[in-house]
Design an enzyme around this catalytic site. Structure first.
Site, PDB file in Angstrom:
ATOM      1  N   TRP A  79       0.799  -1.216   0.000  1.00  0.00           N
ATOM      2  CA  TRP A  79       0.000   0.000   0.000  1.00  0.00           C
ATOM      3  C   TRP A  79       0.838   1.275   0.000  1.00  0.00           C
ATOM      4  O   TRP A  79       0.331   2.346  -0.237  1.00  0.00           O
ATOM      5  CB  TRP A  79      -0.936   0.020   1.219  1.00  0.00           C
ATOM      6  N   LYS A 103      -2.672  -8.115  -7.892  1.00  0.00           N
ATOM      7  CA  LYS A 103      -3.445  -8.113  -6.639  1.00  0.00           C
ATOM      8  C   LYS A 103      -2.909  -6.954  -5.811  1.00  0.00           C
ATOM      9  O   LYS A 103      -1.871  -7.055  -5.167  1.00  0.00           O
ATOM     10  CB  LYS A 103      -3.235  -9.442  -5.909  1.00  0.00           C
ATOM     11  N   PRO A 104      -3.627  -5.799  -5.873  1.00  0.00           N
ATOM     12  CA  PRO A 104      -3.139  -4.651  -5.100  1.00  0.00           C
ATOM     13  C   PRO A 104      -3.397  -4.864  -3.612  1.00  0.00           C
ATOM     14  O   PRO A 104      -4.190  -5.723  -3.228  1.00  0.00           O
ATOM     15  CB  PRO A 104      -3.969  -3.483  -5.630  1.00  0.00           C
ATOM     16  N   ALA A 105      -2.725  -4.068  -2.780  1.00  0.00           N
ATOM     17  CA  ALA A 105      -2.945  -4.165  -1.336  1.00  0.00           C
ATOM     18  C   ALA A 105      -4.395  -3.830  -1.016  1.00  0.00           C
ATOM     19  O   ALA A 105      -4.995  -2.939  -1.625  1.00  0.00           O
ATOM     20  CB  ALA A 105      -2.010  -3.208  -0.612  1.00  0.00           C
ATOM     21  N   LEU A 177      11.496  -7.433  -0.373  1.00  0.00           N
ATOM     22  CA  LEU A 177      11.014  -7.683   0.994  1.00  0.00           C
ATOM     23  C   LEU A 177      11.485  -6.608   1.968  1.00  0.00           C
ATOM     24  O   LEU A 177      12.083  -5.618   1.580  1.00  0.00           O
ATOM     25  CB  LEU A 177      11.468  -9.082   1.419  1.00  0.00           C
ATOM     26  N   CYS A 210      10.225   1.075   2.073  1.00  0.00           N
ATOM     27  CA  CYS A 210      11.044  -0.088   2.446  1.00  0.00           C
ATOM     28  C   CYS A 210      12.525   0.228   2.437  1.00  0.00           C
ATOM     29  O   CYS A 210      13.321  -0.520   2.978  1.00  0.00           O
ATOM     30  CB  CYS A 210      10.739  -1.265   1.551  1.00  0.00           C
ATOM     31  N   GLU A 305      11.510  -3.989  10.731  1.00  0.00           N
ATOM     32  CA  GLU A 305      11.257  -2.857   9.854  1.00  0.00           C
ATOM     33  C   GLU A 305      10.226  -1.966  10.537  1.00  0.00           C
ATOM     34  O   GLU A 305       9.238  -2.456  11.073  1.00  0.00           O
ATOM     35  CB  GLU A 305      10.713  -3.361   8.522  1.00  0.00           C
TER      36      GLU A 305
HETATM   37  P1  ADP Z   1       2.575  -5.002   4.514  1.00  0.00           P
HETATM   38  O1  ADP Z   1       3.014  -5.218   5.920  1.00  0.00           O
HETATM   39  O2  ADP Z   1       3.377  -4.018   3.751  1.00  0.00           O
HETATM   40  O3  ADP Z   1       1.104  -4.830   4.338  1.00  0.00           O
HETATM   41  P2  ADP Z   1       2.306  -7.655   3.426  1.00  0.00           P
HETATM   42  O4  ADP Z   1       3.401  -8.569   3.027  1.00  0.00           O
HETATM   43  O5  ADP Z   1       1.386  -8.093   4.511  1.00  0.00           O
HETATM   44  O6  ADP Z   1       3.047  -6.308   3.791  1.00  0.00           O
HETATM   45  O7  ADP Z   1       1.406  -7.249   2.191  1.00  0.00           O
HETATM   46  C1  ADP Z   1       1.909  -6.990   0.893  1.00  0.00           C
HETATM   47  C2  ADP Z   1       0.938  -7.562  -0.134  1.00  0.00           C
HETATM   48  O8  ADP Z   1       0.858  -8.972   0.037  1.00  0.00           O
HETATM   49  C3  ADP Z   1      -0.497  -7.040  -0.004  1.00  0.00           C
HETATM   50  O9  ADP Z   1      -1.052  -6.895  -1.306  1.00  0.00           O
HETATM   51  C4  ADP Z   1      -1.185  -8.160   0.746  1.00  0.00           C
HETATM   52  O10 ADP Z   1      -2.572  -8.222   0.493  1.00  0.00           O
HETATM   53  C5  ADP Z   1      -0.513  -9.374   0.148  1.00  0.00           C
HETATM   54  N1  ADP Z   1      -0.565 -10.603   0.959  1.00  0.00           N
HETATM   55  C6  ADP Z   1      -0.678 -10.725   2.299  1.00  0.00           C
HETATM   56  N2  ADP Z   1      -0.716 -12.027   2.659  1.00  0.00           N
HETATM   57  C7  ADP Z   1      -0.594 -12.757   1.512  1.00  0.00           C
HETATM   58  C8  ADP Z   1      -0.549 -14.161   1.190  1.00  0.00           C
HETATM   59  N3  ADP Z   1      -0.619 -15.099   2.129  1.00  0.00           N
HETATM   60  N4  ADP Z   1      -0.415 -14.511  -0.120  1.00  0.00           N
HETATM   61  C9  ADP Z   1      -0.316 -13.566  -1.065  1.00  0.00           C
HETATM   62  N5  ADP Z   1      -0.379 -12.252  -0.845  1.00  0.00           N
HETATM   63  C10 ADP Z   1      -0.504 -11.845   0.427  1.00  0.00           C
END
Ligand code: ADP
Length: 337
Positions: A79, A103-105, A177, A210, A305
């Protein structure tokens, strides 16, 4: 792609407003992100795909090294840069001749939908799939046999899951990451330049980047003067909603993020705070820019982080992490490979 770039550029204002409203970053930063997002579309449509074909003359014959479009690609994005993280992934895919499923946040789907709607790109080439069911969608995208490549930006924990799930069908992966990057200041540094650099690095997008510096190691001789000047500059930052003129720091993304920043910083070393270490009087998810000194080596603050209140990333330069901070490079000719 050129037409798509032109449309994004024409709509910088509208797309910037949409982004600021949803992510909370100051309008000027939101518009800058749209220009940055568009730059990937422009750069990758400038014939970079053609550079992937190479001929190697060899004794008596010629070896043709052919790189081909891989097929269906997916982008799972965070996001904090809800437009640029998408174009950085799908512009090179498009230029190479691949389709994308994005697949956006879940916290910021609108900028993705707005980008995907533009440009007269044929149906089915860019597919935006917003959902709050990240787990389930992620499982499909990382296990479906037609998907050949997964590009993910987000946390190391989710990156690990994606890598594991992708192994069944041996997908190619790019992972951007998390990490915890230090900023180092030596005694012989130019104090003003170090403070200016530190503020830009730490407080860009309110620290929700990041590549933000997460902690500062300062040599003893310059420690006190650096800390004092840095804290003063942090206190001077203007905090407020994205649409208020002159605002430099927006809110954090959710109350969960606020609670995390608070638990990392506020309560442990009350005497260590030269600035902030408290919720901002504006309320909501605003947090004061915080400067803590003499933080113990084993503090969580130095390991995790932070993503609270950087820079150095352009379209032409390869971008990516090392060790558990990522695999693969985005941007530049490395990005299309
Ligand atoms: P943040 O802490 O920056 O939100 P995330 O790694 O939780 O980091 O989220 C980054 C992206 O990964 C978002 O689009 C989130 O919806 C997606 N996401 C979270 N969990 C999963 C999962 N198990 N498989 C695939 N995508 C995921």
């Amino acid at each position: 792609m050129r037409r798509w770039f032109d449309l994004i550029t024409l709509q910088t204002e509208e797309l910037g407003v949409l982004l600021a409203r949803e992510e909370g970053k100051p309008l000027a930063e939101a518009k800058a992100e749209i220009i940055y997002a568009a730059s990937f579309v422009e750069w990758f449509c400038r014939g970079s795909a053609a550079r992937l074909w190479r001929n190697h003359p060899a004794a008596g014959h010629e070896i043709l090294i052919l790189k081909q479009p891989i097929g269906v690609t997916t982008a799972i994005t965070p996001w904090n840069f809800p437009s640029a993280m998408i174009t950085r992934k799908i512009a090179p895919a498009l230029a190479a001749g691949c389709t994308s499923v994005v697949k956006p946040a879940e916290k910021t789907p609108m900028p993705a939908l707005a980008l995907g709607a533009g440009g007269g790109i044929p149906d089915g080439v860019i597919n935006i799939l917003p959902s709050t069911r990240a787990h389930e969608i992620g499982l499909v995208l990382t296990t479906h046999p037609l998907v050949r490549k997964v590009s993910f930006t987000g946390s190391t924990a989710v990156g690990r899951t994606i890598m594991r799930q992708s192994s069944g069908t041996i997908k190619k992966l790019s992972l951007e990451l998390g990490g915890n990057a230090p900023f180092i200041v030596f005694d012989d540094a130019d104090l003003n330049a170090a403070v200016t650099g530190a503020i830009a690095s730490k407080f860009r997008n309110s620290g929700k980047t990041c590549v933000c510096a997460n902690c500062f190691y300062v040599q003893a001789g310059i420690y006190d003067s650096f800390a004092e000047k840095f804290a003063k500059a942090a206190i001077a930052l203007k905090i407020g909603p994205p649409f208020e003129p002159g605002v430099e720091q927006g809110p954090l993304i959710t109350s969960k993020a606020l609670a995390k920043v608070e638990s990392l910083s506020a309560t442990h070393w009350p005497k260590a705070a030269l600035a902030g270490a408290a919720r901002h009087p504006l309320g909501g998810t605003f947090y004061e820019p915080t400067v803590l000194v003499d933080v113990p080596e084993d503090a969580r603050l130095l390991r995790e982080e932070i993503f609270g209140p950087v820079a150095i990333s352009t379209t032409e330069a390869p971008f990516g992490g090392v060790k558990q901070s990522g695999i693969g490079r985005e941007g530049s000719h490395y990005g299309i490979e």
